[in-house]
Design a protein around this motif. Structure first.
Motif, PDB file in Angstrom:
ATOM      1  N   CYS A  36      18.144 -28.702  46.128  1.00  0.00           N
ATOM      2  CA  CYS A  36      18.640 -27.871  47.220  1.00  0.00           C
ATOM      3  C   CYS A  36      17.760 -26.635  47.365  1.00  0.00           C
TER       4      CYS A  36
ATOM      5  N   ASN B 261      19.084 -23.620  48.348  1.00  0.00           N
ATOM      6  CA  ASN B 261      19.881 -22.441  48.030  1.00  0.00           C
ATOM      7  C   ASN B 261      21.170 -22.893  47.344  1.00  0.00           C
TER       8      ASN B 261
ATOM      9  N   ILE C  31      23.757 -21.286  46.225  1.00  0.00           N
ATOM     10  CA  ILE C  31      24.989 -20.664  46.714  1.00  0.00           C
ATOM     11  C   ILE C  31      25.495 -21.389  47.960  1.00  0.00           C
ATOM     12  N   GLN C  32      24.597 -21.677  48.883  1.00  0.00           N
ATOM     13  CA  GLN C  32      25.003 -22.364  50.118  1.00  0.00           C
ATOM     14  C   GLN C  32      25.418 -23.803  49.842  1.00  0.00           C
ATOM     15  N   THR C  33      24.670 -24.511  49.014  1.00  0.00           N
ATOM     16  CA  THR C  33      24.963 -25.923  48.749  1.00  0.00           C
ATOM     17  C   THR C  33      26.248 -26.088  47.948  1.00  0.00           C
TER      18      THR C  33
ATOM     19  N   ALA D 207      28.905 -24.401  47.993  1.00  0.00           N
ATOM     20  CA  ALA D 207      30.120 -24.125  48.769  1.00  0.00           C
ATOM     21  C   ALA D 207      30.776 -25.421  49.235  1.00  0.00           C
TER      22      ALA D 207
ATOM     23  N   GLU E 228      17.464 -25.794  42.356  1.00  0.00           N
ATOM     24  CA  GLU E 228      16.773 -24.991  43.374  1.00  0.00           C
ATOM     25  C   GLU E 228      15.423 -24.555  42.808  1.00  0.00           C
TER      26      GLU E 228
END
Length: 136
Positions: free
Chosen positions: A15, A17, A19-21, A23, A60
Motif C-alpha cells: 500500500c 499509505n 493509515i488510509q489503507t 481504515a 508501505e
C-alpha cells in the motif's frame, strides 16, 4: 522431493499509505497493531488481526528504493506476498530453490515487526512472491 514444513502466517498487502489503507480493514472488524518502520527492509509495516479472518500485513515503502515501490507502480494497492512460517528457514529456502525452482530475492534478515525473527523472500513465476518466517 523433501516435504516443506510450512504453516500459513499472513498475507502481505502493498500500500502507499498504511493509515488510509487500514481504515477499510478496520471497518471490516480488523484491529491494527503498531506501525513499525523496518529500516533493513525499507518498509513501514502494520499487522492487522481479526478473530475469524487471516492475519494481514500492510506494507508501505519507506523510500523510493523500497522493494514494494515496483509493485505499487505496476498495480497499485494489491496483495503482495503470502507468508509461511517454518521451523527451519534455511532448509525451506534450499528445498524451495532446488526442488520448486524458486529464486531467493531477499536473504534472511531479522524482521523488527515480527519479533526480530528471520524472514526471507523467494519468487517463482507460477507462484509469486513468498515470504518465509522462522518460527520461535
Amino acid at each position: 522431493m523433501l516435504p516443506l514444513d510450512l504453516k500459513f502466517h499472513h498475507v502481505g498487502i502493498a500500500c502507499r499509505n498504511i493509515i488510509q489503507t487500514r481504515a477499510f480493514y478496520e471497518a471490516m472488524g480488523y484491529v491494527a497493531g503498531d506501525v513499525v518502520d523496518d529500516e533493513v527492509q525499507r518498509v513501514r509495516i502494520c499487522l492487522l488481526t481479526h478473530p475469524t479472518a487471516p492475519l494481514l500485513e500492510l506494507v508501505e515503502p519507506l523510500d523510493d528504493d523500497s522493494p514494494v515501490v515496483r509493485t505499487l507502480n505496476a498495480t497499485g494497492v494489491t496483495p503482495y506476498h503470502i507468508c509461511y512460517e517454518t521451523r527451519d528457514i534455511d532448509a525451506a529456502i534450499t528445498a524451495m530453490r532446488h526442488e520448486h525452482r524458486f529464486v531467493l530475492v531477499a536473504r534472511p534478515v531479522p524482521a523488527c515487526a515480527l519479533g526480530d525473527r528471520r524472514v526471507a523472500f523467494l519468487y517463482q513465476p507460477d507462484t509469486g512472491l513468498v515470504e518465509l518466517l522462522q518460527s520461535n
